[in-house]
Design an enzyme around this catalytic site. Sequence first.
Site, mmCIF file in Angstrom:
data_model
loop_
_atom_site.group_PDB
_atom_site.id
_atom_site.type_symbol
_atom_site.label_atom_id
_atom_site.label_comp_id
_atom_site.label_asym_id
_atom_site.label_seq_id
_atom_site.Cartn_x
_atom_site.Cartn_y
_atom_site.Cartn_z
ATOM 1 N N ARG A 108 4.776 15.860 -5.723
ATOM 2 C CA ARG A 108 6.247 15.796 -5.735
ATOM 3 C C ARG A 108 6.784 15.072 -6.966
ATOM 4 O O ARG A 108 7.940 15.280 -7.353
ATOM 5 C CB ARG A 108 6.769 15.184 -4.432
ATOM 6 N N GLU A 148 -1.084 5.291 1.575
ATOM 7 C CA GLU A 148 -0.526 4.823 2.856
ATOM 8 C C GLU A 148 -1.233 5.583 3.981
ATOM 9 O O GLU A 148 -1.455 5.058 5.049
ATOM 10 C CB GLU A 148 0.996 5.066 2.886
#
Length: 172
Positions: free
Chosen positions: A60, A97
């Site tokens: 992204r 994460e």
Amino acid sequence: MTIDIKKYISDVPDFPKPGIIFRDISPLLTNPDAFRHTISLMASEVSKLSVSAIVAIESRGFLFAAPVAHELKLPLVLARKAGKLPGDLVSVSYGLEYGADTLEMKSGILNAGAQVAVIDDVLATGGTALAAGDLVHKVGGRVVSYLFLAELTALNGRAKLGSTVVRALVQY
Ligand code: AMP
């Protein structure tokens, strides 16, 4: 025109796994005014510094880094997931994460002493951005700034990025 960027980022609880609030940029990408506003703010951040190249983090990050490089007429260099780039590469593995991954960059793609802005959509733990920064160092460049659309402040990713300038357009 004042545009509230956060209005165009939706919160998706428990995606891609329980406990994660995924920040979905799809509404921002489908609204041309919001997207153009975002790119113009990012380009303005980069233009405040002495930057000679943009490094884009897959995937992204590509969506924001490419128009910023285009706008500022700067070289665009890709930091890609393992196995995507041909030729001689440098490689760095890092924690996410959610999960673990490896980023790669073409050797010799940056001029020695290149002053780089690294761009991604979200700063979470900072592992991905730090890996991209390590790639820049490995190929002889210097990171002058890390720039994100959004920062998840509770994860304190910016602490990982040391004294380098870290900017995010919105914070959560
Ligand atoms: P990190 O390495 O932990 O800073 O994670 C950053 C990378 O993971 C970015 O490339 C983001 O696209 C993605 N990411 C991590 N957490 C989220 C989240 N909560 N929402 C959307 N993207 C995320």
